[in-house]
Design a protein around this motif. Structure first.
Motif, PDB file in Angstrom:
ATOM      1  N   THR A  29       0.832  -1.201   0.000  1.00 25.54           N
ATOM      2  CA  THR A  29       0.000   0.000   0.000  1.00 25.54           C
ATOM      3  C   THR A  29       0.869   1.255   0.000  1.00 25.54           C
ATOM      4  OG1 THR A  29      -1.767  -1.149   1.197  1.00 25.54           O
ATOM      5  CG2 THR A  29      -1.815   1.255   1.228  1.00 25.54           C
ATOM      6  N   VAL A  30       1.961   1.203   0.748  1.00 25.59           N
ATOM      7  CA  VAL A  30       2.871   2.350   0.796  1.00 25.59           C
ATOM      8  C   VAL A  30       3.530   2.566  -0.554  1.00 25.59           C
ATOM      9  CG1 VAL A  30       5.035   3.208   1.787  1.00 25.59           C
ATOM     10  CG2 VAL A  30       3.296   2.193   3.264  1.00 25.59           C
ATOM     11  N   LEU A  31       4.027   1.481  -1.174  1.00 19.82           N
ATOM     12  CA  LEU A  31       4.715   1.629  -2.457  1.00 19.82           C
ATOM     13  C   LEU A  31       3.752   2.073  -3.558  1.00 19.82           C
ATOM     14  CD1 LEU A  31       7.273   1.289  -4.190  1.00 19.82           C
ATOM     15  CD2 LEU A  31       6.543  -1.069  -4.630  1.00 19.82           C
ATOM     16  N   ALA A  32       2.587   1.435  -3.641  1.00 23.52           N
ATOM     17  CA  ALA A  32       1.659   1.733  -4.733  1.00 23.52           C
ATOM     18  C   ALA A  32       0.798   2.955  -4.469  1.00 23.52           C
ATOM     19  CB  ALA A  32       0.759   0.511  -4.989  1.00 23.52           C
ATOM     20  N   GLY A  33       0.484   3.213  -3.197  1.00 20.71           N
ATOM     21  CA  GLY A  33      -0.390   4.341  -2.885  1.00 20.71           C
ATOM     22  C   GLY A  33       0.321   5.524  -2.270  1.00 20.71           C
ATOM     23  N   GLY A  34       1.102   5.258  -1.214  1.00 18.15           N
ATOM     24  CA  GLY A  34       1.746   6.348  -0.485  1.00 18.15           C
ATOM     25  C   GLY A  34       2.899   7.002  -1.220  1.00 18.15           C
ATOM     26  N   ALA A  35       3.768   6.196  -1.834  1.00 21.37           N
ATOM     27  CA  ALA A  35       4.955   6.755  -2.495  1.00 21.37           C
ATOM     28  C   ALA A  35       4.609   7.686  -3.654  1.00 21.37           C
ATOM     29  CB  ALA A  35       5.877   5.625  -2.961  1.00 21.37           C
ATOM     30  N   PHE A  39       5.644  11.650  -3.714  1.00 20.09           N
ATOM     31  CA  PHE A  39       6.408  12.270  -4.801  1.00 20.09           C
ATOM     32  C   PHE A  39       5.621  13.434  -5.405  1.00 20.09           C
ATOM     33  CE2 PHE A  39       8.966   8.225  -5.436  1.00 20.09           C
ATOM     34  CZ  PHE A  39      10.201   8.826  -5.239  1.00 20.09           C
ATOM     35  N   ALA A  40       4.332  13.207  -5.630  1.00 25.16           N
ATOM     36  CA  ALA A  40       3.507  14.203  -6.317  1.00 25.16           C
ATOM     37  C   ALA A  40       3.315  15.461  -5.483  1.00 25.16           C
ATOM     38  CB  ALA A  40       2.148  13.591  -6.667  1.00 25.16           C
ATOM     39  N   VAL A  41       3.019  15.298  -4.209  1.00 23.71           N
ATOM     40  CA  VAL A  41       2.690  16.450  -3.364  1.00 23.71           C
ATOM     41  C   VAL A  41       3.935  17.196  -2.911  1.00 23.71           C
ATOM     42  CG1 VAL A  41       1.573  17.189  -1.227  1.00 23.71           C
ATOM     43  CG2 VAL A  41       0.538  15.375  -2.603  1.00 23.71           C
ATOM     44  N   SER A  42       4.978  16.455  -2.494  1.00 22.78           N
ATOM     45  CA  SER A  42       6.186  17.125  -1.993  1.00 22.78           C
ATOM     46  C   SER A  42       7.021  17.710  -3.126  1.00 22.78           C
ATOM     47  CB  SER A  42       7.046  16.148  -1.188  1.00 22.78           C
ATOM     48  OG  SER A  42       7.623  15.164  -2.028  1.00 22.78           O
ATOM     49  N   GLY A  43       6.986  17.061  -4.290  1.00 24.65           N
ATOM     50  CA  GLY A  43       7.798  17.512  -5.409  1.00 24.65           C
ATOM     51  C   GLY A  43       9.280  17.274  -5.196  1.00 24.65           C
ATOM     52  N   GLY A 199       9.031  19.277   4.955  1.00 24.42           N
ATOM     53  CA  GLY A 199       7.991  19.084   5.963  1.00 24.42           C
ATOM     54  C   GLY A 199       6.880  18.190   5.458  1.00 24.42           C
ATOM     55  N   VAL A 200       6.450  18.432   4.227  1.00 30.16           N
ATOM     56  CA  VAL A 200       5.424  17.597   3.604  1.00 30.16           C
ATOM     57  C   VAL A 200       5.954  16.176   3.426  1.00 30.16           C
ATOM     58  CG1 VAL A 200       3.980  17.274   1.564  1.00 30.16           C
ATOM     59  CG2 VAL A 200       4.425  19.582   2.423  1.00 30.16           C
ATOM     60  N   LEU A 201       7.195  16.077   2.999  1.00 28.82           N
ATOM     61  CA  LEU A 201       7.820  14.775   2.763  1.00 28.82           C
ATOM     62  C   LEU A 201       7.809  13.927   4.042  1.00 28.82           C
ATOM     63  CD1 LEU A 201       9.341  13.377   0.362  1.00 28.82           C
ATOM     64  CD2 LEU A 201      11.451  14.096   1.479  1.00 28.82           C
ATOM     65  N   LEU A 202       8.235  14.514   5.154  1.00 28.80           N
ATOM     66  CA  LEU A 202       8.298  13.785   6.413  1.00 28.80           C
ATOM     67  C   LEU A 202       6.909  13.504   6.971  1.00 28.80           C
ATOM     68  CD1 LEU A 202      11.307  15.573   8.154  1.00 28.80           C
ATOM     69  CD2 LEU A 202      11.251  13.248   7.247  1.00 28.80           C
ATOM     70  N   ALA A 203       6.008  14.474   6.824  1.00 26.81           N
ATOM     71  CA  ALA A 203       4.654  14.296   7.342  1.00 26.81           C
ATOM     72  C   ALA A 203       3.954  13.137   6.646  1.00 26.81           C
ATOM     73  CB  ALA A 203       3.854  15.590   7.161  1.00 26.81           C
ATOM     74  N   PHE A 204       4.116  13.033   5.323  1.00 27.82           N
ATOM     75  CA  PHE A 204       3.536  11.909   4.591  1.00 27.82           C
ATOM     76  C   PHE A 204       4.265  10.607   4.915  1.00 27.82           C
ATOM     77  CE2 PHE A 204       1.324  14.779   1.550  1.00 27.82           C
ATOM     78  CZ  PHE A 204       0.119  14.093   1.468  1.00 27.82           C
ATOM     79  N   SER A 205       5.582  10.668   5.005  1.00 27.55           N
ATOM     80  CA  SER A 205       6.375   9.449   5.198  1.00 27.55           C
ATOM     81  C   SER A 205       6.118   8.795   6.546  1.00 27.55           C
ATOM     82  CB  SER A 205       7.865   9.759   5.045  1.00 27.55           C
ATOM     83  OG  SER A 205       8.164  10.194   3.736  1.00 27.55           O
ATOM     84  N   ILE A 206       5.917   9.586   7.593  1.00 28.67           N
ATOM     85  CA  ILE A 206       5.702   8.999   8.918  1.00 28.67           C
ATOM     86  C   ILE A 206       4.431   8.169   8.940  1.00 28.67           C
ATOM     87  CG2 ILE A 206       4.391  10.923   9.896  1.00 28.67           C
ATOM     88  CD1 ILE A 206       7.073   8.815  11.712  1.00 28.67           C
ATOM     89  N   ALA A 207       3.463   8.539   8.094  1.00 32.05           N
ATOM     90  CA  ALA A 207       2.219   7.772   8.036  1.00 32.05           C
ATOM     91  C   ALA A 207       2.474   6.342   7.571  1.00 32.05           C
ATOM     92  CB  ALA A 207       1.219   8.463   7.109  1.00 32.05           C
ATOM     93  N   ALA A 208       3.540   6.135   6.804  1.00 29.21           N
ATOM     94  CA  ALA A 208       3.859   4.790   6.313  1.00 29.21           C
ATOM     95  C   ALA A 208       4.315   3.871   7.433  1.00 29.21           C
ATOM     96  CB  ALA A 208       4.945   4.879   5.244  1.00 29.21           C
ATOM     97  N   PHE A 209       4.719   4.438   8.567  1.00 25.24           N
ATOM     98  CA  PHE A 209       5.207   3.627   9.680  1.00 25.24           C
ATOM     99  C   PHE A 209       4.137   3.382  10.741  1.00 25.24           C
ATOM    100  CE2 PHE A 209       9.067   5.345   7.850  1.00 25.24           C
ATOM    101  CZ  PHE A 209       9.997   4.316   7.988  1.00 25.24           C
TER     102      PHE A 209
END
Length: 491
Positions: A29-35, A39-43, A199-209
């Motif tokens: 789910t993280v690879l197909a949905g979250g990643a 990429f799209a939102v954080s740029g 900030g966006v990158l980390l905020a989204f990434s922490i959700a994966a854990f």
């Protein structure tokens, strides 16, 4: 301690617990949905590095957390640790916040599950089913598994997680052998991580854990509580961080570093399946199916976590004592049924709210899933910061044989890092829930989390400040403190 008030012991070993933890983090789910979304939102191209950085932070969090778990075994992990470190009243406030966060995370996944399974069925059969109908099917399966023996759930999750890893490894293989721009370390460069948008990158990434901390929730049901939880937590965090880092790096290589952000913005969560279909339509369909089962695995994992929080709070009389009832198989049946009721009610409300919505088929993803999961991520990160502080306070009372790194350094760094990530989530909340969400949700959803903590603090005033919580000690017969295992009672 009587069997009537204790979850069934000796059901989970290290391997089973690792699968339970990883299932909640849902690798596919993280690879197909979250990643792609990240990429799209954080740029930013530094997504793989963000997983590795957060992995280090969570390992530091796990040092004190795991040390405490070897001494305190309770199905309401955050509740127990914060109560022991900061006091029962603070623990009650944290317990209600954790309960709401886990329930929001689990219920929100029904939106993503319903949408994804409905879309997959339409792709394969051209039959269009409403998201809430297939979501209800998932709810029924989760409800049935939730009241079963946890060992059975662990076996189901073990199979699903193994299949997830297998398909991700195959995707990585295709990516690395068909890299249009060759292999490089461009996504691992610090300047592509420490840049505007981090900030966006980390905020989204922490959700994966989210879910990695659930190991301690099963401590009462492990074969060796003193070692299993700590060992499983370290293994799960390390595997998740490294696997996410490598798989997202491979995905960027397969699509091309210069194209990954634009492609992610164009296709969103469909990116992996669209890209994979170029090489193997059959594999793309298999990956799509396992994407759905990955969400289901996370649903079941978070259902079990929420059920055990209901059980722990019912057993301690913070919530009605009936929630502390166990089934004949030792499962927290009352807590599981309570969580199922919450899930069913949430699906019904959003099914009715989505009738004739302008968002169309994306309604459950943009609303139910995005709103609830983002708010829950904020709540759980906030709780991890409090838990780190509680670890510091607990070790200040007694070293328990641990060194300075375990007692002070690791939890201090983890507390500061978690506070920073929680602030980043709040600052970027509007970006995380998307421009299609009503502006008021930026205040309502975090407000629910913070408001729950305030209500919990007020609710705790009706209990004795000196009361203890129901815990299991190292000898499996005595509470952590010298007094008898206590129920929280009114003065």
């Amino acid at each position: 301690m009587s069997e009537r008030t204790s979850l069934k012991r000796g059901q989970l070993g290290t391997t089973a617990l690792v699968f339970m933890i990883i299932a909640a983090s849902a690798p596919l789910t993280v690879l197909a949905g979250g990643a792609p979304t990240n990429f799209a939102v954080s740029g930013l191209l530094g997504l793989p590095l963000s997983y590795l950085v957060l992995g280090v932070i969570l390992i530091l969090f796990s040092v004190g957390y795991a040390a405490m778990s070897s001494r305190i075994h309770n199905a309401g992990a955050f509740y127990a640790y914060i109560s022991q470190g900061l006091g029962p009243r603070q623990g009650i406030a944290a317990a209600l916040l954790a309960l709401v966060s886990y329930n929001m995370l689990q219920a929100g996944l029904y939106g993503l599950f319903g949408f994804s399974l409905s879309a997959a069925i339409f792709t394969w059969t051209a039959v269009q089913l409403p998201w809430w109908l297939v979501g209800a099917i998932g709810w029924l399966l989760v409800a049935l598994l939730g009241v079963s023996n946890v060992d059975f759930s662990a076996k189901i999750l073990g199979v699903l997680v193994t299949l997830e890893f297998l398909v991700v490894l195959i995707v990585m293989g295709y990516a690395l052998f068909n890299a249009p721009e060759g292999l490089s370390t461009v996504t691992l460069r610090p300047n592509d991580f420490m840049a505007p948008g981090v900030g966006v990158l980390l905020a989204f990434s922490i959700a994966a854990f989210m879910g990695f901390e659930s190991g301690a929730i099963y401590s009462e049901e492990t074969k060796d509580p003193k070692r299993t939880v700590a060992r499983a937590t370290y293994i799960a965090v390390a595997v998740i961080a490294v696997f996410y880092g490598i798989s997202t790096w491979a995905l960027a290589m397969g699509i091309g570093p210069s194209s990954i952000i634009g492609e992610a913005q164009q296709y969103g969560p469909d990116l992996v399946f669209v890209w994979l279909s170029q090489y193997s339509p059959l594999l793309a369909d298999v990956a799509h199916l396992l994407f759905v089962t990955s969400i289901f695995a996370a649903l079941l994992a978070f259902h079990n976590a929420a059920a055990r929080y209901f059980f722990a709070l019912g057993r301690s009389r913070v919530l009605p004592g009936s929630l502390g009832r166990l089934g004949r198989n030792g499962a927290p049946v009352a807590g599981s049924l309570a969580q199922s009721v919450v899930g069913a009610g949430t699906v019904v409300v959003f099914a009715l709210a989505g009738i004739n919505s302008e968002l169309g088929e994306l309604f459950p993803v943009i609303t139910l899933f995005t709103w609830f999961s983002t708010a829950a991520a904020f709540g759980l990160v906030f709780l991890m910061a409090l838990t780190s502080i509680a670890v510091l306070a607990w070790f200040r009372k007694d070293h328990h044989g641990f060194g300075v790194f375990t007692r002070i350094i690791a939890p201090s760094v983890a507390a500061v890092a978690m506070i920073i990530v929680a602030i980043l989530i709040l600052i970027n909340f509007d970006i995380m829930i998307g421009e299609d969400s009503p502006r008021m949700m930026v205040f309502i959803m975090p407000g629910i989390i913070l408001g729950t903590g305030v209500l919990g603090a007020l609710w705790s005033l009706r209990f004795d400040r000196h009361t203890d919580i129901h815990t299991i000690a190292d000898d499996d017969s005595l509470p952590v403190r010298e007094s008898d295992p206590a129920r929280i009672t009114t003065p």
